[in-house]
Structures are given as structure tokens and as C-alpha cells.
Design a protein around this motif. Structure first.
Motif, PDB file in Angstrom:
ATOM      1  N   SER A 133      82.766   8.610 -51.687  1.00  0.00           N
ATOM      2  CA  SER A 133      82.682   7.569 -50.820  1.00  0.00           C
ATOM      3  C   SER A 133      82.705   6.258 -51.484  1.00  0.00           C
ATOM      4  CB  SER A 133      81.296   7.446 -49.962  1.00  0.00           C
ATOM      5  OG  SER A 133      80.292   7.476 -50.917  1.00  0.00           O
ATOM      6  N   HIS A 134      82.119   5.293 -51.114  1.00  0.00           N
ATOM      7  CA  HIS A 134      82.536   3.765 -51.731  1.00  0.00           C
ATOM      8  C   HIS A 134      82.417   3.488 -52.998  1.00  0.00           C
ATOM      9  CE1 HIS A 134      78.235   2.814 -51.557  1.00  0.00           C
ATOM     10  NE2 HIS A 134      78.068   3.477 -50.350  1.00  0.00           N
ATOM     11  N   ALA A 135      81.490   4.336 -53.653  1.00  0.00           N
ATOM     12  CA  ALA A 135      81.228   3.980 -55.141  1.00  0.00           C
ATOM     13  C   ALA A 135      82.467   4.547 -55.932  1.00  0.00           C
ATOM     14  CB  ALA A 135      79.939   4.658 -55.657  1.00  0.00           C
ATOM     15  N   GLU A 136      82.906   5.776 -55.446  1.00  0.00           N
ATOM     16  CA  GLU A 136      83.954   6.331 -56.323  1.00  0.00           C
ATOM     17  C   GLU A 136      85.240   5.376 -56.128  1.00  0.00           C
ATOM     18  OE1 GLU A 136      80.752   8.660 -56.416  1.00  0.00           O
ATOM     19  OE2 GLU A 136      81.813   8.165 -54.408  1.00  0.00           O
ATOM     20  N   PHE A 137      85.519   5.052 -54.703  1.00  0.00           N
ATOM     21  CA  PHE A 137      86.686   4.102 -54.635  1.00  0.00           C
ATOM     22  C   PHE A 137      86.570   2.877 -55.530  1.00  0.00           C
ATOM     23  CE2 PHE A 137      87.261   6.806 -50.889  1.00  0.00           C
ATOM     24  CZ  PHE A 137      88.439   6.851 -50.919  1.00  0.00           C
ATOM     25  N   PHE A 138      85.451   2.153 -55.460  1.00  0.00           N
ATOM     26  CA  PHE A 138      85.431   1.130 -56.390  1.00  0.00           C
ATOM     27  C   PHE A 138      85.561   1.485 -57.824  1.00  0.00           C
ATOM     28  CE2 PHE A 138      82.749  -1.419 -59.060  1.00  0.00           C
ATOM     29  CZ  PHE A 138      83.329  -2.729 -59.029  1.00  0.00           C
ATOM     30  N   ASN A 139      85.029   2.528 -58.362  1.00  0.00           N
ATOM     31  CA  ASN A 139      85.130   2.845 -59.710  1.00  0.00           C
ATOM     32  C   ASN A 139      86.568   3.304 -60.165  1.00  0.00           C
ATOM     33  OD1 ASN A 139      82.322   2.739 -60.093  1.00  0.00           O
ATOM     34  ND2 ASN A 139      82.085   4.923 -59.716  1.00  0.00           N
ATOM     35  N   GLU A 140      87.329   3.575 -59.181  1.00  0.00           N
ATOM     36  CA  GLU A 140      88.752   3.888 -59.469  1.00  0.00           C
ATOM     37  C   GLU A 140      89.857   2.671 -59.296  1.00  0.00           C
ATOM     38  OE1 GLU A 140      90.479   7.482 -58.475  1.00  0.00           O
ATOM     39  OE2 GLU A 140      88.529   8.445 -58.601  1.00  0.00           O
ATOM     40  N   SER A 141      89.221   1.344 -58.892  1.00  0.00           N
ATOM     41  CA  SER A 141      89.976   0.375 -58.647  1.00  0.00           C
ATOM     42  C   SER A 141      90.063  -0.465 -59.731  1.00  0.00           C
ATOM     43  CB  SER A 141      89.269  -0.419 -57.253  1.00  0.00           C
ATOM     44  OG  SER A 141      89.248   0.025 -56.224  1.00  0.00           O
ATOM     45  N   ARG A 142      91.316  -1.017 -59.929  1.00  0.00           N
ATOM     46  CA  ARG A 142      91.555  -1.874 -60.948  1.00  0.00           C
ATOM     47  C   ARG A 142      91.263  -3.502 -60.827  1.00  0.00           C
ATOM     48  NH1 ARG A 142      97.284   0.162 -63.619  1.00  0.00           N
ATOM     49  NH2 ARG A 142      96.738   2.118 -64.048  1.00  0.00           N
ATOM     50  N   PRO A 143      90.829  -4.318 -61.786  1.00  0.00           N
ATOM     51  CA  PRO A 143      90.531  -5.689 -61.422  1.00  0.00           C
ATOM     52  C   PRO A 143      91.676  -6.267 -61.213  1.00  0.00           C
ATOM     53  CG  PRO A 143      89.460  -5.005 -63.685  1.00  0.00           C
ATOM     54  CD  PRO A 143      90.317  -3.707 -63.088  1.00  0.00           C
ATOM     55  N   PRO A 144      91.553  -7.398 -60.395  1.00  0.00           N
ATOM     56  CA  PRO A 144      90.655  -7.982 -59.971  1.00  0.00           C
ATOM     57  C   PRO A 144      89.990  -7.056 -58.682  1.00  0.00           C
ATOM     58  CG  PRO A 144      92.116  -9.169 -59.011  1.00  0.00           C
ATOM     59  CD  PRO A 144      92.872  -8.201 -60.173  1.00  0.00           C
ATOM     60  N   CYS A 145      88.505  -6.766 -58.634  1.00  0.00           N
ATOM     61  CA  CYS A 145      88.147  -6.063 -57.699  1.00  0.00           C
ATOM     62  C   CYS A 145      86.418  -6.305 -57.485  1.00  0.00           C
ATOM     63  CB  CYS A 145      87.994  -4.494 -57.906  1.00  0.00           C
ATOM     64  SG  CYS A 145      87.490  -4.019 -59.497  1.00  0.00           S
ATOM     65  N   CYS A 146      86.034  -6.381 -56.166  1.00  0.00           N
ATOM     66  CA  CYS A 146      84.617  -6.771 -56.180  1.00  0.00           C
ATOM     67  C   CYS A 146      84.054  -5.454 -55.210  1.00  0.00           C
ATOM     68  CB  CYS A 146      84.716  -7.882 -55.327  1.00  0.00           C
ATOM     69  SG  CYS A 146      85.385  -8.170 -53.867  1.00  0.00           S
ATOM     70  N   TYR A 147      82.692  -5.375 -55.079  1.00  0.00           N
ATOM     71  CA  TYR A 147      81.854  -4.374 -54.456  1.00  0.00           C
ATOM     72  C   TYR A 147      80.716  -4.978 -54.052  1.00  0.00           C
ATOM     73  CZ  TYR A 147      79.624   0.251 -54.532  1.00  0.00           C
ATOM     74  OH  TYR A 147      78.801   1.511 -54.258  1.00  0.00           O
ATOM     75  N   PHE A 148      80.480  -4.828 -52.852  1.00  0.00           N
ATOM     76  CA  PHE A 148      79.414  -5.301 -51.964  1.00  0.00           C
ATOM     77  C   PHE A 148      78.780  -3.818 -51.136  1.00  0.00           C
ATOM     78  CE2 PHE A 148      82.004  -8.869 -52.338  1.00  0.00           C
ATOM     79  CZ  PHE A 148      81.227  -9.714 -52.410  1.00  0.00           C
ATOM     80  N   VAL A 149      77.463  -3.889 -51.488  1.00  0.00           N
ATOM     81  CA  VAL A 149      76.612  -2.752 -50.623  1.00  0.00           C
ATOM     82  C   VAL A 149      75.569  -3.245 -49.891  1.00  0.00           C
ATOM     83  CG1 VAL A 149      75.518  -0.492 -50.795  1.00  0.00           C
ATOM     84  CG2 VAL A 149      77.277  -1.028 -52.343  1.00  0.00           C
ATOM     85  N   ALA A 150      75.815  -3.058 -48.439  1.00  0.00           N
ATOM     86  CA  ALA A 150      74.982  -3.538 -47.666  1.00  0.00           C
ATOM     87  C   ALA A 150      73.545  -2.561 -47.576  1.00  0.00           C
ATOM     88  CB  ALA A 150      75.343  -3.627 -45.937  1.00  0.00           C
ATOM     89  N   LYS A 151      72.703  -2.709 -48.226  1.00  0.00           N
ATOM     90  CA  LYS A 151      71.711  -1.791 -48.836  1.00  0.00           C
ATOM     91  C   LYS A 151      70.966  -0.993 -47.626  1.00  0.00           C
ATOM     92  CE  LYS A 151      67.397  -1.770 -51.566  1.00  0.00           C
ATOM     93  NZ  LYS A 151      66.677  -2.567 -52.233  1.00  0.00           N
TER      94      LYS A 151
END
Length: 312
Positions: free
Chosen positions: A219-237
């Protein structure tokens, strides 16, 4: 050292400007459902949300999630559009039917139709798409569709990529082919800035017989981890996987996935605001709002934690 009155006023004004992305914009919008049989003949039925005021606006191709309809996202799409964007959302699946694995192809065909000028005949008078400023965005399985389109489709020359709680089903499920995740950090070669917005409760099951819709590992964590900069990550806790849907549909989604206890309207504004801030930065060259949201996430109507912004 105490701040001067002028400095405090400037801070208040900056916070108002940053916080404005979490409220509806100044533009009235129009929502249109365009069928394949209509005069402009899109390759699939599309929902179009566009400002009514004359102008040329950046365009966002939106991919909806599995077992949802494009209209279930109308409140989120209207929020984004009211800030000056045209949203085009193709219908990717037949209702409640497992179809062939062709949603990336379908979305690509719609992108080609837009690039050829087909969309312009569907828009309000004197409203035009700016095809030099385009982004692709998707929710849930539509998020992986957006990533797949950005990684392998160049007809519309996307400039930005946004995943809203993107999900790729656990291997070796055939219905998620082709695979998007490789589990190699920074391996995506999308060639464009990436924003990933996740729901903090998406990895929690609704009950013994209902597995999580956004499980850990795909899910979202893995997609962000594989994204190259510039990239940003927000989690609606404190919100769940389906809480970005329209009010009545979010309640329906709560039957099959864990839902946040707070008002869903805040979740839609929180996600919509992050999307607008990201689009302003990477389609409009206005990075101050995004940097402000990253620096002061408490200005969002929902708790964003974690918040990560990798520029290089």
C-alpha cells in the motif's frame, strides 16, 4: 526575542494562504458525465469536473478505485477543481464485476483522447485544458493504475503523479498484473514529482472475515518508498481507506473497511488540500504552499503523521 506586530501579521497571513487550500476555492465548477455515444466520443465513459469561468486550466486524469464509481469522488474532485483544475475521471470497471486487467490501457486511451483534443468539445464555453500542465492521480487500485500509466505511458506528457492510498494486491494474485511494486527503494522511473497520501487505518481489518483493503506490504508506504525525489508523503493518521469518498459512499465503505471516527468532510478537505498544494508546486511553480503544509501540517483539518518531503 519577541515577534513584532508586523511579523505576527505576516505569519497570520501566511497561515491563511496555506490553509486556504483546505477550503473550497473561489471558482464555481460544473460536473458532466460524458458517455461513449456522445458527440465528443471518449473511448470510455468519463466524469468531467471543470471550472465554469473562462480560462485555460491544468488537467488531472483521475483513476477511481475498484468496486467504486467515478461519481463517488465528486466532492473531492469538486474541491480540487474549484482551485482551478480540470478533472477527467474515466470509468475503468464494470460495476461489481472482475474485468480483464485492462484499466491501465483504458486510462491510457482516455489520455490519448484528451491529447488529441477530444475533451475540448465537452467543456463549458471558453474553458480550455492546458495540456502543458497535466497530472495523473488515482485512489486505491486506481492509485496503482495511475502509477502504471505514469511509468509506461507518455502520450499526455504527465508532469506530476499522485497516489491516494494506492494499493497493489498481494502476490501472486493474477488480478493485479502487471506488477508495479518491485520492493526496491527509489526504483520507480516515472520522471516526474510524486505525492502519496495514505490513510492511517487502511491496514486494519474490519473484522475477522473482512481483511484490510490496504494491507501492509502493498500500500501507500511501499509506493512512496519506491518513488524517486522529488516526492512527498502524507498519512491521515486517524482515517481509513474509503474516507475520501463522498459522504454517503464513505459510510457504505465503512461496512468493509475501518473508518475514522471524525467527520469525513475533514478527510476530503485534508486530502484535497494536499493535492492542490502539490499541483500548485509542480504544475504551477508555486512551491510555497506545499512547503508551508509540510512545515506546519497542523494547518490541515486532519492529523497528518508522518509528513515527509524529499526534494533531491
Amino acid at each position: 526575542m519577541q515577534k513584532t506586530i508586523m511579523e505576527m501579521k505576516m505569519q497570520v497571513e501566511n497561515e491563511k494562504e496555506i490553509g486556504s487550500v483546505f477550503e473550497a476555492g473561489n471558482l464555481s465548477v460544473k460536473t458532466m458525465k460524458v458517455k461513449k455515444s456522445d458527440g465528443c466520443r471518449p473511448p470510455a465513459e468519463v466524469l468531467v469536473v471543470a471550472p465554469e469561468a473562462q480560462g485555460r486550466y491544468p488537467l488531472v486524469l483521475f483513476c477511481h478505485g475498484y468496486c467504486t464509481q467515478t461519481s463517488w469522488y465528486s466532492q473531492l474532485l469538486c474541491h480540487i477543481s474549484s482551485h482551478g483544475y480540470i478533472l477527467v475521471a474515466p470509468k475503468l470497471y464494470q460495476w461489481l464485476l472482475i474485468c480483464k486487467n485492462d484499466e491501465i490501457k483504458t486510462a491510457g486511451n482516455v489520455a490519448n483522447w484528451v491529447a488529441r483534443g477530444g475533451l475540448e468539445t465537452c467543456l463549458p464555453e471558453n474553458v480550455k485544458p492546458d495540456l502543458s500542465k497535466t497530472a495523473v492521480m488515482g485512489h486505491s487500485r486506481g492509485g496503482r493504475t495511475a502509477f502504471g500509466l505514469a511509468l509506461g505511458h507518455r502520450h499526455l506528457a504527465f508532469k506530476a503523479l499522485i497516489g491516494l492510498d494506492p494499493v497493489e494486491g498481494p502476490a501472486p494474485a493474477a488480478w493485479v498484473e502487471p506488477r508495479i511494486l518491485s520492493y526496491v527503494p527509489r526504483s520507480f522511473n516515472a520522471g516526474m514529482p510524486v505525492a502519496v497520501v495514505g490513510g492511517g487505518l487502511g491496514n486494519r481489518s474490519k473484522g475477522v472475515f473482512v481483511p484490510p483493503l490496504a494491507p501492509d506490504g502493498c500500500s501507500h508506504a511501499e509506493f512512496f518508498n519506491e518513488s524517486r525525489p522529488p516526492c512527498c508523503y502524507f498519512v491521515a493518521k486517524d482515517y481509513g481507506h474509503c474516507d475520501v469518498l463522498d459522504e454517503e459512499r464513505a459510510g457504505l465503505g465503512g461496512l468493509v473497511c475501518r473508518s475514522g471516527k471524525g467527520p469525513k468532510e475533514k478527510m476530503r478537505r485534508g486530502v484535497g488540500g494536499v493535492v492542490v498544494a502539490f499541483l500548485r508546486a509542480y504544475l504551477g511553480g508555486e512551491c510555497g504552499i506545499l512547503e508551508g503544509v509540510v512545515a506546519a501540517p497542523a494547518l490541515a483539518p486532519v492529523t497528518m503523521d508522518p509528513v515527509i518531503y524529499v526534494k533531491e
